[in-house]
Design a protein around this motif. Structure first.
Motif, PDB file in Angstrom:
ATOM      1  N   TYR A  52      -7.979 -11.477  45.833  1.00 61.55           N
ATOM      2  CA  TYR A  52      -6.528 -11.494  45.637  1.00 61.55           C
ATOM      3  C   TYR A  52      -5.884 -12.875  45.749  1.00 61.55           C
ATOM      4  CZ  TYR A  52      -6.011  -6.369  45.845  1.00 61.55           C
ATOM      5  OH  TYR A  52      -6.052  -5.025  45.588  1.00 61.55           O
ATOM      6  N   GLN A  53      -6.633 -13.949  45.789  1.00 58.31           N
ATOM      7  CA  GLN A  53      -6.002 -15.256  45.951  1.00 58.31           C
ATOM      8  C   GLN A  53      -5.061 -15.596  44.801  1.00 58.31           C
ATOM      9  OE1 GLN A  53      -8.130 -18.770  47.064  1.00 58.31           O
ATOM     10  NE2 GLN A  53      -9.425 -17.717  48.553  1.00 58.31           N
ATOM     11  N   HIS A  54      -5.240 -14.951  43.657  1.00 59.19           N
ATOM     12  CA  HIS A  54      -4.388 -15.218  42.497  1.00 59.19           C
ATOM     13  C   HIS A  54      -3.104 -14.375  42.507  1.00 59.19           C
ATOM     14  CE1 HIS A  54      -6.653 -11.642  41.490  1.00 59.19           C
ATOM     15  NE2 HIS A  54      -5.853 -11.395  40.472  1.00 59.19           N
ATOM     16  N   LEU A  55      -2.930 -13.534  43.554  1.00 62.62           N
ATOM     17  CA  LEU A  55      -1.794 -12.631  43.638  1.00 62.62           C
ATOM     18  C   LEU A  55      -0.907 -13.006  44.822  1.00 62.62           C
ATOM     19  CD1 LEU A  55      -0.397 -10.005  42.652  1.00 62.62           C
ATOM     20  CD2 LEU A  55      -1.941  -8.736  44.174  1.00 62.62           C
ATOM     21  N   ARG A  56       0.395 -13.106  44.590  1.00 62.62           N
ATOM     22  CA  ARG A  56       1.333 -13.459  45.660  1.00 62.62           C
ATOM     23  C   ARG A  56       1.198 -12.479  46.829  1.00 62.62           C
ATOM     24  NH1 ARG A  56       6.872 -15.280  42.449  1.00 62.62           N
ATOM     25  NH2 ARG A  56       5.989 -17.200  41.565  1.00 62.62           N
ATOM     26  N   PHE A  59      -7.275  -8.321  56.481  1.00 62.70           N
ATOM     27  CA  PHE A  59      -8.126  -9.177  55.636  1.00 62.70           C
ATOM     28  C   PHE A  59      -7.342  -9.737  54.446  1.00 62.70           C
ATOM     29  CE2 PHE A  59     -10.202  -5.275  57.152  1.00 62.70           C
ATOM     30  CZ  PHE A  59     -11.145  -5.782  58.027  1.00 62.70           C
ATOM     31  N   PRO A  60      -6.353 -10.625  54.664  1.00 66.17           N
ATOM     32  CA  PRO A  60      -5.606 -11.199  53.546  1.00 66.17           C
ATOM     33  C   PRO A  60      -6.510 -11.875  52.513  1.00 66.17           C
ATOM     34  CG  PRO A  60      -4.529 -11.731  55.616  1.00 66.17           C
ATOM     35  CD  PRO A  60      -5.847 -11.092  55.972  1.00 66.17           C
ATOM     36  N   GLN A  61      -6.064 -11.838  51.279  1.00 63.26           N
ATOM     37  CA  GLN A  61      -6.747 -12.415  50.108  1.00 63.26           C
ATOM     38  C   GLN A  61      -7.937 -11.582  49.631  1.00 63.26           C
ATOM     39  OE1 GLN A  61      -4.778 -14.648  49.088  1.00 63.26           O
ATOM     40  NE2 GLN A  61      -3.784 -15.035  51.053  1.00 63.26           N
ATOM     41  N   THR A  62      -8.238 -10.500  50.321  1.00 66.19           N
ATOM     42  CA  THR A  62      -9.354  -9.636  49.914  1.00 66.19           C
ATOM     43  C   THR A  62      -8.833  -8.236  49.595  1.00 66.19           C
ATOM     44  OG1 THR A  62      -9.983  -8.597  52.019  1.00 66.19           O
ATOM     45  CG2 THR A  62     -10.705 -10.880  51.662  1.00 66.19           C
ATOM     46  N   LYS A  63      -9.706  -7.416  49.019  1.00 65.87           N
ATOM     47  CA  LYS A  63      -9.344  -6.038  48.676  1.00 65.87           C
ATOM     48  C   LYS A  63      -9.316  -5.120  49.898  1.00 65.87           C
ATOM     49  CE  LYS A  63     -14.199  -4.907  47.758  1.00 65.87           C
ATOM     50  NZ  LYS A  63     -15.183  -4.527  46.750  1.00 65.87           N
ATOM     51  N   HIS A  64      -9.804  -5.571  51.033  1.00 69.58           N
ATOM     52  CA  HIS A  64      -9.980  -4.716  52.202  1.00 69.58           C
ATOM     53  C   HIS A  64      -8.668  -4.525  52.963  1.00 69.58           C
ATOM     54  CE1 HIS A  64     -14.217  -4.950  51.430  1.00 69.58           C
ATOM     55  NE2 HIS A  64     -14.196  -6.263  51.519  1.00 69.58           N
ATOM     56  N   VAL A  65      -8.536  -3.349  53.589  1.00 66.91           N
ATOM     57  CA  VAL A  65      -7.333  -3.031  54.346  1.00 66.91           C
ATOM     58  C   VAL A  65      -7.697  -2.117  55.504  1.00 66.91           C
ATOM     59  CG1 VAL A  65      -6.783  -1.078  52.823  1.00 66.91           C
ATOM     60  CG2 VAL A  65      -4.961  -2.127  54.184  1.00 66.91           C
ATOM     61  N   GLU A  66      -7.033  -2.322  56.634  1.00 68.11           N
ATOM     62  CA  GLU A  66      -7.208  -1.468  57.815  1.00 68.11           C
ATOM     63  C   GLU A  66      -6.072  -0.453  57.821  1.00 68.11           C
ATOM     64  OE1 GLU A  66      -9.753  -1.173  61.397  1.00 68.11           O
ATOM     65  OE2 GLU A  66      -9.788  -2.626  59.742  1.00 68.11           O
ATOM     66  N   THR A  67      -6.384   0.802  58.120  1.00 73.48           N
ATOM     67  CA  THR A  67      -5.351   1.838  58.099  1.00 73.48           C
ATOM     68  C   THR A  67      -5.411   2.653  59.384  1.00 73.48           C
ATOM     69  OG1 THR A  67      -5.616   2.005  55.693  1.00 73.48           O
ATOM     70  CG2 THR A  67      -4.335   3.733  56.784  1.00 73.48           C
ATOM     71  N   LEU A  68      -4.238   2.908  59.955  1.00 72.66           N
ATOM     72  CA  LEU A  68      -4.116   3.683  61.174  1.00 72.66           C
ATOM     73  C   LEU A  68      -3.418   5.004  60.858  1.00 72.66           C
ATOM     74  CD1 LEU A  68      -4.505   3.715  64.262  1.00 72.66           C
ATOM     75  CD2 LEU A  68      -2.247   2.637  64.460  1.00 72.66           C
ATOM     76  N   VAL A  69      -4.020   6.117  61.319  1.00 79.59           N
ATOM     77  CA  VAL A  69      -3.461   7.449  61.075  1.00 79.59           C
ATOM     78  C   VAL A  69      -3.426   8.221  62.396  1.00 79.59           C
ATOM     79  CG1 VAL A  69      -3.707   9.623  59.832  1.00 79.59           C
ATOM     80  CG2 VAL A  69      -4.391   7.480  58.724  1.00 79.59           C
ATOM     81  N   PHE A  70      -2.309   8.901  62.648  1.00 75.23           N
ATOM     82  CA  PHE A  70      -2.192   9.775  63.810  1.00 75.23           C
ATOM     83  C   PHE A  70      -2.073  11.214  63.326  1.00 75.23           C
ATOM     84  CE2 PHE A  70      -0.531   5.718  65.251  1.00 75.23           C
ATOM     85  CZ  PHE A  70      -1.211   5.545  66.441  1.00 75.23           C
ATOM     86  N   GLN A 128       0.248  -8.417  47.347  1.00 80.93           N
ATOM     87  CA  GLN A 128      -1.002  -7.962  47.962  1.00 80.93           C
ATOM     88  C   GLN A 128      -0.713  -6.809  48.930  1.00 80.93           C
ATOM     89  OE1 GLN A 128      -3.612 -10.932  49.704  1.00 80.93           O
ATOM     90  NE2 GLN A 128      -2.910 -12.517  48.293  1.00 80.93           N
ATOM     91  N   LEU A 129       0.330  -6.967  49.747  1.00 78.27           N
ATOM     92  CA  LEU A 129       0.691  -5.934  50.716  1.00 78.27           C
ATOM     93  C   LEU A 129       1.057  -4.629  50.014  1.00 78.27           C
ATOM     94  CD1 LEU A 129       2.885  -8.058  53.180  1.00 78.27           C
ATOM     95  CD2 LEU A 129       0.458  -7.493  53.399  1.00 78.27           C
ATOM     96  N   LYS A 130       1.829  -4.723  48.950  1.00 72.69           N
ATOM     97  CA  LYS A 130       2.218  -3.526  48.205  1.00 72.69           C
ATOM     98  C   LYS A 130       1.001  -2.865  47.566  1.00 72.69           C
ATOM     99  CE  LYS A 130       6.008  -2.928  46.058  1.00 72.69           C
ATOM    100  NZ  LYS A 130       7.151  -2.964  45.097  1.00 72.69           N
ATOM    101  N   GLN A 131       0.105  -3.685  47.007  1.00 72.94           N
ATOM    102  CA  GLN A 131      -1.077  -3.159  46.342  1.00 72.94           C
ATOM    103  C   GLN A 131      -1.985  -2.410  47.318  1.00 72.94           C
ATOM    104  OE1 GLN A 131      -1.898  -2.757  43.292  1.00 72.94           O
ATOM    105  NE2 GLN A 131      -3.987  -2.032  43.651  1.00 72.94           N
TER     106      GLN A 131
END
Length: 462
Positions: free
Chosen positions: A82-86, A447-458, A90-93
């Motif tokens: 994602y380095q080419h994406l503002r 993990f900014p600039q990468t496709k990875h994301v951490e998600t928390l669910v209750f 990235q957060l929205k994606q």
């Protein structure tokens, strides 16, 4: 559509792996490093039925959200997508990816809020894992290209702080000056094959992973001393031909065995095998939210599955909860026990060494239903047997922290009864039944600039 054909297209959307998606006639075309709305030229690399994989050649009409990458090997190295994406996009994606996975995999329709940002979008990683390989052109130190074991030689990585440049340079100097015969993926011979580093408050645990005996280790220590004041050096032996980076045996050859860190009033020790979130700032935000939700639940017992070195367990225990910390890595359990004792919370925190699916059923029997469970599994998700045990034992609250939207969605679908497994595949259930509902869901940009994301669910019991 033919292989090697040069084509023009307009990108419609972004895929789970960060690639641009073009839909043309009956074809779905995946082109990495392109963005929605862009008119591009691309080369067809592979055609499989109606799925096409392409290589970006030219961006004819750039999107407003296009950003200039900071890394000299971006698009070659497989580390960032994602380095080419503002950054805001990235957060929205990442939120959209979580939401889409829940819809498609778990058959759950829920609005996912904007991903919690990282205060550092570069230089945030506290851990480095970098392969070393010898080929006909010499020794390469760098990261793997996407979907391959071909190393992209590099001198730096913008996801880490400036110390990574010194690490790479020190090992290059050591290899050259001592004529080190590094490992080769082709002939499976040689010594040095990976470099692993953990940084804690300007101090470092450095691990040299080797297949054969590493020569002149004292010279490696001398070279590292020119750049690093406080460090420990381990030699790890791994002679297996697998994708697992380290072997079982770690030999400390210089410095202290571990490093100390303090979070939430808890001082803990980190060793070469200890799991720790790679982004300190986002870790604090994530654990703060978990702590808040645990405190609001009136369960007497908390089970922390896949607990690593026990940091989260100890944070919860310090609040007065009775915590059972379960981890399969022996070294991590030893650090967790030491952590509990050193912080005076050993009466509230019991550490269990072993497989979660085998240990947790025994713990549940003593809780009489008065417990909540924290799940923070590896990328593959929670063991299917353990999921069944959790559903049947009916904890008051389930807290699930995941680094994979795909396995998170699968596991939530199982817990909430929205999907069933038939012949190895998951299908939507006609009449979902569950004693739980999602009361909170939040992605975090670990993990900014990468496709990875951490998600928390209750999940709250209805």
């Amino acid at each position: 559509m033919e292989k090697n054909e040069i084509r023009e297209g307009i990108v419609n959307s972004i895929g789970y792996n960060g690639e641009g998606i073009i839909k043309e006639d009956n074809f779905v075309i995946f082109v990495p490093f392109s963005l929605p709305g862009e008119k591009i030229n691309y080369k067809v690399l592979k055609v499989h039925k109606n799925i096409v994989y392409g290589k970006l050649l030219e961006v004819k009409t750039p999107a407003e959200n296009r950003e200039r990458p900071t890394c000299s090997v971006y698009t070659k190295c497989g580390g960032c997508q994602y380095q080419h994406l503002r950054y805001y996009r990235q957060l929205k994606q990442k939120s959209l990816v979580v939401q889409d996975c829940l819809k498609k995999i778990a058959k759950i329709n829920i609005e996912v809020p904007l991903t919690v940002k990282s205060d550092l979008i570069y230089g945030y990683r506290n851990k480095l894992v970098i392969p070393v390989n010898r080929d006909e052109s010499g020794v390469k130190i760098g990261f793997y290209a996407c979907n391959s074991h071909r190393i992209v030689d590099t001198t730096d990585c913008s996801l880490h702080s400036s110390w990574v440049k010194d690490i790479i340079q020190c090992f290059r100097t050591y290899i050259k000056q001592n004529d080190v015969y590094c490992y080769s993926e082709q002939d499976k011979n040689g010594s040095l094959r990976h470099i692993v580093v953990r940084e804690i408050n300007g101090k470092f645990i450095i691990v040299a992973v080797t297949k054969d005996k590493l020569k002149n280790i004292d010279k490696l220590i001398e070279v590292l001393q020119t750049k690093f004041k406080f460090f420990s050096l381990y030699i790890n032996y791994n002679d297996k031909d697998t994708n697992v980076v380290t072997g079982e045996n770690f030999d400390l050859v210089y410095g202290e065995s571990g490093l100390k860190q303090t979070d939430f009033g808890i001082t803990y020790e980190v060793g070469p095998q200890t799991f720790l979130q790679v982004n300190n700032g986002v870790k604090i935000k994530l654990y703060s939210d978990i702590k808040k939700f645990v405190s609001n639940c009136n369960a007497n017992f908390v089970i922390d599955a896949y607990s690593g070195a026990g940091l989260l367990s100890s944070i919860v225990a310090k609040c007065g909860n009775t915590v059972h910390s379960v981890e399969i890595v022996k070294e991590a359990c030893e650090y967790a026990e030491k952590l509990a004792k050193n912080n005076g919370i050993q009466d509230n925190m019991t550490v269990h060494y072993g497989d979660c699916s085998q240990i947790i059923p025994q713990i549940i029997q003593g809780c009489n239903g008065d417990f909540q469970i924290i799940l923070d599994p590896p990328r593959k998700g929670v063991d299917r047997k353990l999921l069944s045990i959790i559903k049947n034992s009916k904890p008051k609250q389930i807290i699930y922290c995941s680094c994979s939207p795909q396995t998170l969605s699968r596991d939530l679908g199982i817990i909430l009864g929205t999907i069933d497994e038939e012949s190895g595949e998951f299908v939507k259930t006609d009449s979902p039944e569950s004693e739980y509902e999602i009361s909170y869901i939040q992605p975090y940009d670990m993990f900014p600039q990468t496709k990875h994301v951490e998600t928390l669910v209750f999940l709250e019991r209805i």
